[in-house]
Design an enzyme around this catalytic site. Structure first.
Site, PDB file in Angstrom:
ATOM      1  N   LYS A  19       9.211  10.601  -1.927  1.00 28.80           N
ATOM      2  CA  LYS A  19      10.425  10.990  -1.206  1.00 28.80           C
ATOM      3  C   LYS A  19      10.588  12.498  -1.121  1.00 28.80           C
ATOM      4  O   LYS A  19      11.333  13.002  -0.282  1.00 28.80           O
ATOM      5  CB  LYS A  19      11.652  10.340  -1.841  1.00 28.80           C
ATOM      6  CG  LYS A  19      11.666   8.838  -1.649  1.00 28.80           C
ATOM      7  CD  LYS A  19      13.003   8.227  -1.986  1.00 28.80           C
ATOM      8  CE  LYS A  19      13.075   6.760  -1.597  1.00 28.80           C
ATOM      9  NZ  LYS A  19      12.280   5.897  -2.495  1.00 28.80           N
TER      10      LYS A  19
HETATM   11  C1  LIG Z   1      11.835   4.641  -2.138  1.00 25.96           C
HETATM   12  C2  LIG Z   1      10.605   4.151  -2.818  1.00 25.96           C
HETATM   13  C3  LIG Z   1       9.834   3.110  -2.274  1.00 25.96           C
HETATM   14  C4  LIG Z   1      10.242   2.369  -1.037  1.00 25.96           C
HETATM   15  O1  LIG Z   1      10.080   3.140   0.134  1.00 25.96           O
HETATM   16  P1  LIG Z   1      10.768   2.693   1.502  1.00 25.96           P
HETATM   17  O2  LIG Z   1      10.487   3.798   2.467  1.00 25.96           O
HETATM   18  O3  LIG Z   1      12.236   2.550   1.201  1.00 25.96           O
HETATM   19  O4  LIG Z   1      10.164   1.395   1.909  1.00 25.96           O
HETATM   20  C5  LIG Z   1       8.661   2.748  -2.920  1.00 25.96           C
HETATM   21  N1  LIG Z   1       8.283   3.355  -4.060  1.00 25.96           N
HETATM   22  C6  LIG Z   1       8.999   4.337  -4.623  1.00 25.96           C
HETATM   23  C7  LIG Z   1       8.529   4.945  -5.897  1.00 25.96           C
HETATM   24  C8  LIG Z   1      10.173   4.791  -4.018  1.00 25.96           C
HETATM   25  O5  LIG Z   1      10.884   5.769  -4.569  1.00 25.96           O
END
Ligand SMILES: *Cc1c(COP(=O)(O)O)cnc(C)c1O
Length: 434
Positions: A107
């Protein structure tokens, strides 16, 4: 480039307006009017181009003239200012490590890009911008780190008390300055509900300019295409890879599909899910039945009604058969997740975090049926972020990466708040935070 609301009741807007608004006024998600194709000579020369150049070429058509080229190039290089290596786990299994950014989760990429774009737009605006976001864990830290000390923007993060990991809590409560953490006496659904109410409250939105920083924002969603290109840049095989993406709100895999539409060669995508399996069930039965989120050990994927799924349907022109030709989906239990963390660590010396382990299982399922294929797991978080889960499984302690060692020694600063919208509203209207 214009962006249309998928509810088709709001006017089309440019990248700047879509970024500032987050969601269209009619409640729809923004989607680009067309998916730009990358010139074939770029796709065929990925290895000889810099990561910065690739990322710039991918995002520029979307941004258009809303950010000058030199500033956009700076934003892109600051966004990807850390390695994103593709590593071999064993045999036909590879891992794209997306966890080398400041908060050790993928993210960071979307949050760093979005914060810089919003900071650029805030300078052109007279009014300060308030980013309001609810987090179940990783979003809060990435948004806090991305927006820390960005002028003209303050960030308010709501998180459920006692329901994020200890590392995640430190990452979202220790920045200070323009970053404010609200510890909510409730669960993630309460936090999300409070934020949604705030956006609907006209009295509040007249007083404060509010925007959100979750993955529905185009400035967070679209830059996630970058690392799919970086994966192919490092891919040595003639045959394109299968890519397995641990999925919660489906923003990440949806960005991968945009990259594929733009011309990136990918053999197949797998949406790897935990017990929150609305999409696997949709692909099996044709029925889309959202359910309340079920808590699991891969908690960043505990989403009962993934927001970005409507964008995936849009990419495939609402044609479920076309979608199924490119995307499969698979569900993994907590028990199997633990078993795989243990097995992959002890047999192949590779430590998966719970989200990566879910993606590994989905890929394993695919490769068992298609033994000639090779695949990539997106490792979306560093295992240290889930040490409460991982350490008891491997029966060893995980060394703390330098990037977060200092954060863990800092003191948590929060404002405690109840789980009612009125509590949040009172805080937002009373506090004179600018
Ligand atoms: C947010 C997150 C996800 C999921 O990603 P999306 O884009 O919401 O499908 C998967 N793994 C981790 C570690 C995350 O922080």
């Amino acid at each position: 480039m214009f962006f249309n609301s998928l509810h088709h009741q709001s006017p089309s807007v440019d990248f700047k307006t879509a970024t500032i608004q987050g969601q269209a006024p009619d409640g729809g998600l923004y989607f680009p009017e067309r998916i730009p194709q990358l010139p074939a000579e770029i796709i065929s020369r990925l290895e000889s181009l810099s990561r910065e150049e690739i990322a710039f070429q991918v995002i520029q058509p979307y941004v258009g003239d809303t950010i000058p080229e030199n500033r956009l190039r700076e934003i892109v290089s600051e966004t990807i200012d850390f390695p994103i290596p593709l590593k071999k786990i064993h045999d036909h299994y590879y891992s794209l490590e997306l966890f080398h950014g400041p908060t050790l989760a993928f993210k960071d990429i979307g949050a760093r890009f979005m914060s810089r774009c919003l900071g650029h737009f805030a300078q052109e605006k007279k009014e300060p911008i308030t980013v309001l976001v609810a987090t179940s864990g990783d979003t809060g830290g990435a948004v806090a780190s991305g927006f820390h000390q960005v002028d003209g923007v303050r960030v308010i993060i709501l998180y459920p008390s006692g329901k994020v990991s200890s590392v995640q809590e430190k990452q979202l409560t220790t920045f200070g300055d323009n970053i404010h953490a609200l510890e909510v006496q409730g669960n993630f659904d309460d936090c999300q509900h409070m934020v949604k109410q705030a956006f609907k409250d006209q009295e509040l939105t007249k007083a404060i300019f509010l925007t959100s920083a979750n993955s529905i924002n185009v400035a967070r969603w679209l830059p996630q295409q970058f690392y799919y290109f970086f994966a192919l840049q490092q891919w040595k095989d003639q045959r394109p890879p299968v890519i397995s993406v641990p999925s919660g709100n489906f923003g990440n895999i949806c960005a991968g599909l945009m990259a594929w539409k733009a011309g990136l060669p990918v053999a197949h995508f797998i949406a790897a899910c935990n017990a929150n399996d609305v999409v696997p069930r949709f692909l099996e039965t044709g029925k889309y039945l959202p359910l309340p989120a079920i808590p699991t050990i891969s908690n960043a994927m505990d989403v009962g009604n993934p927001s970005n799924f409507v964008r995936i349907l849009e990419i495939f022109g609402q044609d479920a058969t076309a979608l199924k030709g490119v995307v499969s989906s698979y569900r993994t239990s907590d028990e199997r997740t633990r078993e795989l963390i243990d097995a992959v660590y002890h047999q192949h010396s590779y430590l998966l975090d719970p989200h990566g382990a879910v993606a590994y299982d989905a890929l394993h399922n695919w490769l068992t049926a298609h033994p000639e294929d090779k695949g990539i797991v997106l490792e979306t978080a560093h295992p240290i972020k889930f040490l409460d889960v991982v350490e008891p499984v491997i029966k060893q302690s995980i060394p703390v990466p330098d990037a977060i060692g200092e954060t863990l020694t800092k003191t948590k600063k929060v404002y405690l708040i109840g789980n009612k919208y009125e509590d949040l509203k009172a805080y937002l209207l009373d506090s004179n935070l600018f």
